[in-house]
Scaffold this active site. Structure first.
Site, PDB file in Angstrom:
ATOM      1  N   HIS A  70     -32.277 -43.114 -36.972  1.00  0.00           N
ATOM      2  CA  HIS A  70     -32.732 -43.644 -38.258  1.00  0.00           C
ATOM      3  C   HIS A  70     -32.299 -45.104 -38.403  1.00  0.00           C
ATOM      4  O   HIS A  70     -31.318 -45.536 -37.795  1.00  0.00           O
ATOM      5  CB  HIS A  70     -32.175 -42.807 -39.416  1.00  0.00           C
ATOM      6  CG  HIS A  70     -30.671 -42.850 -39.485  1.00  0.00           C
ATOM      7  ND1 HIS A  70     -29.972 -43.891 -40.031  1.00  0.00           N
ATOM      8  CD2 HIS A  70     -29.753 -41.960 -39.047  1.00  0.00           C
ATOM      9  CE1 HIS A  70     -28.679 -43.658 -39.943  1.00  0.00           C
ATOM     10  NE2 HIS A  70     -28.509 -42.495 -39.340  1.00  0.00           N
ATOM     11  N   GLU A 124     -26.507 -35.023 -38.117  1.00  0.00           N
ATOM     12  CA  GLU A 124     -25.382 -35.743 -37.518  1.00  0.00           C
ATOM     13  C   GLU A 124     -24.147 -34.845 -37.442  1.00  0.00           C
ATOM     14  O   GLU A 124     -24.036 -33.840 -38.164  1.00  0.00           O
ATOM     15  CB  GLU A 124     -25.087 -37.007 -38.335  1.00  0.00           C
ATOM     16  CG  GLU A 124     -23.940 -37.871 -37.819  1.00  0.00           C
ATOM     17  CD  GLU A 124     -24.159 -38.395 -36.393  1.00  0.00           C
ATOM     18  OE1 GLU A 124     -24.024 -37.593 -35.444  1.00  0.00           O
ATOM     19  OE2 GLU A 124     -24.427 -39.592 -36.234  1.00  0.00           O
TER      20      GLU A 124
END
Length: 197
Positions: free
Chosen positions: A8, A76
Site C-alpha cells: 500500500h 500486516e
C-alpha cells in the site's frame, strides 16, 4: 501464474510499526498506488482487510471491473504492544533493544503480545496456496503490507529471514513474480520486476 505484490502507499507514518494500527493513505499514498496500477491488466485483486490497503484496492476494482477478494491472511504482522510505535520508542524501553534485535533475527520470536514472523509466514502460506491453486490463471494483484510481502518472498524464493532485510520495500513498491507449485506441491517463484515508487 503471474502475481504482483503491491505494498500500500504511504500513510505519512513511515518508520512506525503499524500492524493493527490502521491509518488511512495520504494523498501521496493514493498517488503511489495509482501510478503502480495504471497500466495493470489483472483479472483479480486480493487485498488485506486493513483500510490502508483495502480502500485503494476497492477503488481500483470498482474503476476497472476487476474481481476483488478480501483475505485476512494478507494483513500486516501484529506487533502487539509495539504496534504503532517507532523503533526508537521501543529501543528506549528497558531491554527494548535486545528484544527488537531478537525479533528481527529469529522468525520464532514474537513481538510482545503479538505475532512472530513464523506466524505471519503461516498465514501468508495459506493465502498464497489459495491464489496459486485457484482455477484462475491470473494475473493477480495482491495489495498488502511490507511484512506480508517479505513473508511471501521468503516462501516463494526460499530466502531466510535475515536476507529479507536486504530488499527495501518502500510504501508503494510493486514486485512482480512468476509463481506456482512443484509436483510435490512446494511453492516456487522468481522475481520478474521490482518497481519502487
Amino acid at each position: 501464474m503471474r502475481i504482483d505484490l503491491l505494498r500500500h502507499g504511504t500513510t505519512g507514518r513511515d518508520g512506525h510499526l503499524d500492524g493493527r494500527t490502521d491509518p488511512p493513505l495520504s494523498a501521496l499514498g493514493w498517488d503511489q498506488f495509482r501510478r503502480q496500477t495504471m497500466n495493470g491488466a489483472w483479472r483479480r485483486i486480493v487485498t488485506s482487510p486493513l483500510a490502508r490497503a483495502r480502500a485503494a484496492a476497492e477503488d481500483h476494482a470498482r474503476n476497472t471491473g476487476c474481481a476483488l477478494q478480501i483475505d485476512a491472511d494478507w494483513r500486516e504482522l501484529d506487533f502487539g504492544r509495539w504496534d504503532g510505535l517507532k523503533r526508537n520508542d521501543i529501543v528506549a524501553e528497558p531491554d527494548g533493544a535486545a528484544l527488537l534485535d531478537a525479533f528481527y533475527a529469529d522468525a520464532a520470536v514474537a513481538a510482545p503480545d503479538g505475532e512472530s514472523w513464523s506466524d505471519l509466514q503461516a498465514r501468508v502460506a495459506r493465502a498464497l496456496d489459495r491464489i496459486v491453486i485457484s482455477a484462475d490463471v491470473g494475473p493477480v494483484l495482491v495489495v498488502t503490507h511490507g511484512g506480508a510481502m517479505r513473508a511471501a518472498l521468503s516462501l516463494l524464493l526460499g530466502w531466510p529471514l535475515r536476507q529479507l532485510w536486504s530488499l527495501r520495500i518502500h510504501p508503494g513498491t510493486r514486485i512482480t513474480l512468476e509463481a506456482g507449485q512443484s509436483e510435490q506441491a512446494a511453492p516456487w517463484g522468481e522475481i520478474v520486476e521490482i518497481i519502487q515508487p
